[in-house]
Write a protein that holds these residues in place. Structure first.
Motif, PDB file in Angstrom:
ATOM      1  N   ASP A   1      -3.253  -7.856 -16.349  1.00  9.21           N
ATOM      2  CA  ASP A   1      -2.787  -7.024 -17.465  1.00  9.21           C
ATOM      3  C   ASP A   1      -3.268  -5.581 -17.324  1.00  9.21           C
ATOM      4  N   TRP A   2      -3.079  -5.020 -16.141  1.00  8.96           N
ATOM      5  CA  TRP A   2      -3.422  -3.621 -15.933  1.00  8.96           C
ATOM      6  C   TRP A   2      -2.426  -2.706 -16.626  1.00  8.96           C
ATOM      7  N   ASP A   3      -2.862  -1.526 -17.032  1.00  6.32           N
ATOM      8  CA  ASP A   3      -1.959  -0.390 -17.103  1.00  6.32           C
ATOM      9  C   ASP A   3      -1.897   0.108 -15.667  1.00  6.32           C
ATOM     10  N   GLY A   4      -0.758  -0.078 -15.025  1.00  4.35           N
ATOM     11  CA  GLY A   4      -0.641   0.203 -13.607  1.00  4.35           C
ATOM     12  C   GLY A   4      -0.977   1.626 -13.219  1.00  4.35           C
ATOM     13  N   ARG A   5      -0.898   2.540 -14.174  1.00  5.31           N
ATOM     14  CA  ARG A   5      -1.209   3.936 -13.874  1.00  5.31           C
ATOM     15  C   ARG A   5      -2.713   4.202 -13.846  1.00  5.31           C
ATOM     16  N   VAL A   6      -3.460   3.373 -14.581  1.00  2.00           N
ATOM     17  CA  VAL A   6      -4.901   3.608 -14.712  1.00  2.00           C
ATOM     18  C   VAL A   6      -5.693   2.675 -13.808  1.00  2.00           C
ATOM     19  N   ARG A   7      -5.471   1.368 -13.956  1.00  3.06           N
ATOM     20  CA  ARG A   7      -6.182   0.347 -13.200  1.00  3.06           C
ATOM     21  C   ARG A   7      -7.692   0.671 -13.181  1.00  3.06           C
ATOM     22  N   ASP A   8      -8.283   0.734 -11.980  1.00  2.00           N
ATOM     23  CA  ASP A   8      -9.699   1.096 -11.872  1.00  2.00           C
ATOM     24  C   ASP A   8      -9.867   2.473 -11.230  1.00  2.00           C
ATOM     25  N   ARG A   9      -8.842   3.300 -11.334  1.00  2.00           N
ATOM     26  CA  ARG A   9      -8.869   4.599 -10.653  1.00  2.00           C
ATOM     27  C   ARG A   9      -9.942   5.525 -11.210  1.00  2.00           C
ATOM     28  N   ILE A  10     -10.188   5.459 -12.546  1.00  2.00           N
ATOM     29  CA  ILE A  10     -11.188   6.357 -13.127  1.00  2.00           C
ATOM     30  C   ILE A  10     -12.569   6.042 -12.562  1.00  2.00           C
ATOM     31  N   ALA A  11     -12.869   4.766 -12.370  1.00  2.00           N
ATOM     32  CA  ALA A  11     -14.184   4.364 -11.856  1.00  2.00           C
ATOM     33  C   ALA A  11     -14.463   4.948 -10.480  1.00  2.00           C
ATOM     34  N   ASN A  12     -13.420   5.278  -9.748  1.00  2.00           N
ATOM     35  CA  ASN A  12     -13.580   5.749  -8.373  1.00  2.00           C
ATOM     36  C   ASN A  12     -13.466   7.260  -8.230  1.00  2.00           C
ATOM     37  N   LEU A  13     -13.398   7.981  -9.348  1.00  2.00           N
ATOM     38  CA  LEU A  13     -13.284   9.433  -9.270  1.00  2.00           C
ATOM     39  C   LEU A  13     -14.588  10.066  -8.793  1.00  2.00           C
ATOM     40  N   LYS A  14     -14.460  11.069  -7.934  1.00  2.00           N
ATOM     41  CA  LYS A  14     -15.608  11.844  -7.474  1.00  2.00           C
ATOM     42  C   LYS A  14     -15.861  13.007  -8.442  1.00  2.00           C
ATOM     43  N   PRO A  15     -17.045  13.626  -8.365  1.00  2.00           N
ATOM     44  CA  PRO A  15     -17.359  14.705  -9.318  1.00  2.00           C
ATOM     45  C   PRO A  15     -16.325  15.818  -9.369  1.00  2.00           C
ATOM     46  N   ASP A  16     -15.701  16.142  -8.240  1.00  2.00           N
ATOM     47  CA  ASP A  16     -14.706  17.220  -8.269  1.00  2.00           C
ATOM     48  C   ASP A  16     -13.310  16.711  -8.636  1.00  2.00           C
ATOM     49  N   GLU A  17     -13.195  15.410  -8.970  1.00  2.00           N
ATOM     50  CA  GLU A  17     -11.915  14.819  -9.364  1.00  2.00           C
ATOM     51  C   GLU A  17     -11.876  14.426 -10.838  1.00  2.00           C
ATOM     52  N   ILE A  18     -13.032  14.338 -11.470  1.00  2.00           N
ATOM     53  CA  ILE A  18     -13.071  13.910 -12.866  1.00  2.00           C
ATOM     54  C   ILE A  18     -12.488  14.993 -13.764  1.00  2.00           C
TER      55      ILE A  18
END
Length: 621
Positions: A98-115
């Motif tokens: 039941d993901w929101d396919g756009r979000v998934r776990d992408r936020i957890a993997n953001l680097k400091p210059d990507e947040i």
């Protein structure tokens, strides 16, 4: 200030030429933003100065205020990140997570210059420094002096922000190559209404804002083209398709360009920027539509064709849902699919023409049910998404011949029935972020919300429903209506009691399910016994087709309605029977012909009633 507010409100109503008499009276808070931002496209950061004039039109004394800091959601372990990862653990009946396919776990993997982030550097009220606390996506501000009823105060803020990698709505470098989709980009005052403050965390979806006026200045690398909310005030300095016809564009020296926008009586401000945007316009009835897209093999024909389709779409929209009150609207390639904002939308734009048109019509119809009604989507997502889906279905069905087939709303009914079958249905009264699954939210807010309106046409008659929608627009735009406000409009349009319809369909999980239980002869006349299997009661349209081809509508009002809908189909005789008490599971009617002369009987041949089992709605000897 009071004179300015009254003048702005009056102007908004005069835009459409509708009468001001008999308008509901509900106080609204008022804002006036003046913002100056300077964008650095090398590090994707900007600094901003914001002056906010805030008018407390409520009868209450305010001791705190709250701001949204939306981009703080795009950081590992944020509420949005954790909520998405937790929902992803749920396995749906189709076997998918039941993901929101756009979000998934992408936020957890953001680097400091990507947040993403929004940092408040200083905040003053009427020149005095204030104490504040950041609670992730909410700024809680304790006032040194309360804001009295009907008083106006001024907040001055310095802030800085980093544009996140595009994940949800906002961000940089989306899937289609758009550099900046700038939604939820500034610290935004939360709404205070008759229910109190709404400091809603940015966990997943839906928004609520204060109406007001925006004056926004954006300084950015001069290679970039900007589209967004508001009217550009310096078109002949900017150019890029904004310039006055025949005017010579004179840009200042230097590497940057200043864009100055003004937007009256809106509750948000969005913009997008890309150096490769192509900007075309289309004149429509009373306003200009702007289109910003990156021209490539997929877009070079579809976007110009789409632009030419907008006038016909608007003619239908204006007649059925009310006039668009501003002088400009912008369709902008950007974001992550489709996202509505006042005077503009961000949409993905590399698809086929019908797909682009359908998404664009959905997002544009949000200008009515989110942009002008301004319902609290966090509490009533279906009153925006569902109503918008209903209107989108009608617009596309009535303007694209290739879409005409089994019916304008067949897809929405199928979506609702799938939700019922899934076992994951929750009441539509559930706040948008509190649904147990993304699946349940999506099918409740969109298909079931649209079914609510189409089925309402079955209950009160489509003409009364359509009249009510225009009255709803006239009475409640710019006033944050709730579900009861809408139902009262429909009761006045139809002359029927409708509280039962709201309570059953919105607040419960009771379903509509009727059947033709039995048909038998008695004294030479056919007797038809109907049975209510589901727990939601409804009025009944029962169509008799005799063996000689003659059709008769047998109409059974519901006791809870205290009345009946007008006859809708003049091609057949209608016989109105005594009301059916909602407490009684069966009901019998006697026909004036024997069973042997019945060709068929059918409950609701229009299939507007959301009967979850239509197989038992038809009788054929």
């Amino acid at each position: 200030m009071k004179q300015m507010i009254a003048g702005a409100t009056l102007l908004a109503f005069l835009f459409t030429g509708l009468s001001l008499k008999a308008q509901p009276d509900r106080w609204q808070q008022r804002v006036k933003y003046t913002m100056d931002v300077k964008m650095n496209v090398e590090n994707h950061r900007f600094t901003g100065k914001q002056r906010l004039e805030y008018t407390n039109n409520s009868p209450d004394t305010l001791y705190k205020v709250f701001y949204h800091l939306y981009w703080n959601a795009f950081q590992p372990n944020s509420m949005m990140d954790m909520r998405s990862r937790e929902l992803g653990k749920t396995v749906l009946p189709n076997g998918r997570a039941d993901w929101d396919g756009r979000v998934r776990d992408r936020i957890a993997n953001l680097k400091p210059d990507e947040i993403g982030y929004q940092k408040v550097l200083s905040l003053k009220r009427d020149g005095r420094a204030l104490q504040y606390k950041v609670v992730e996506t909410i700024l809680e501000v304790t006032l040194d002096k309360p804001i009295l009823p009907h008083a106006t105060t001024v907040f001055d803020m310095d802030f800085e922000a980093q544009v996140p990698v595009q994940i949800r709505r906002s961000g940089r470098n989306n899937a289609e190559g758009v550099d900046y989709s700038m939604s939820q980009w500034y610290p935004k005052m939360c709404e205070y209404d008759y229910e109190g403050w709404h400091p809603t965390f940015y966990v997943a979806r839906e928004f609520y804002g204060v109406w007001g006026d925006y004056d926004v200045t954006i300084t950015i690398d001069k290679r970039f083209v900007i589209g967004g909310t508001g009217y550009l005030q310096n078109p002949n300095q900017v150019g890029h398709g904004y310039e006055t016809p025949g005017a010579q564009v004179t840009r200042p020296a230097g590497s940057n360009l200043v864009w100055h926008f003004v937007a009256p009586n809106v509750h948000d401000f969005v913009w997008a920027a890309d150096p490769d945007y192509k900007h075309i316009t289309q004149r429509v009835d009373g306003f200009t539509a702007h289109f910003f897209y990156i021209e490539n093999e997929a877009t070079q024909d579809t976007w110009p064709q789409f632009a030419k389709m907008v006038p016909a779409a608007y003619a239908f929209i204006k007649a059925h849902y009310g006039a668009y009150p501003y002088k400009q609207y912008s369709f902008i390639q950007g974001g992550d699919g489709g996202m509505e904002y006042p005077m503009a939308t961000l949409i993905m734009g590399n698809g086929k023409l019908n797909g682009l048109y359908g998404v664009a019509m959905h997002e544009w119809m949000h200008s009515w049910y989110q942009g002008m009604m301004g319902t609290n989507e966090s509490l009533y997502p279906w009153m925006d998404e569902g109503f918008t889906t209903f209107a989108e279905d009608n617009v596309t069905f009535n303007t694209i011949d290739s879409l005409k087939g089994e019916g304008a709303h067949a897809g929405t009914y199928n979506g609702y029935f799938a939700l019922v079958r899934s076992g994951l249905e929750e009441p539509m009264s559930t706040p948008s972020d509190y649904f147990s699954t993304n699946y349940a939210y999506s099918l409740n807010a969109y298909p079931k919300g649209a079914v609510f309106l189409e089925q309402l046409g079955y209950v009160i008659g489509a003409k009364a429903r359509d009249k009510g929608l225009l009255n709803y627009y006239a009475d409640w735009r710019f006033k944050h209506p709730n579900v009861n406000d809408f139902m009262r409009v429909m009761e006045k349009a139809s002359g029927l009691q409708l509280d039962w319809y709201r309570m059953f369909f919105v607040n419960t999980l009771k379903h509509v399910d009727y059947s033709i239980d039995s048909v038998y002869d008695k004294d030479g006349k056919a007797v038809v016994r109907l049975r209510r299997i589901g727990e939601m009661p409804m009025p009944i349209d029962l169509v008799l087709t005799a063996t000689n081809g003659v059709q008769v509508m047998h109409y059974i009002p519901l006791s809870l309605m205290f009345g009946e809908k007008p006859q809708e189909d003049d091609s057949m005789k209608r016989i109105t029977h005594e009301w059916w008490a909602w407490t009684h599971p069966t009901y019998e009617i006697q026909l004036d012909i024997p069973v042997s002369e019945i060709s068929s009987l059918e409950i609701d041949p229009s299939q507007r009633m959301a009967d979850i089992d239509r197989k038992n709605n038809v009788y054929k000897p």
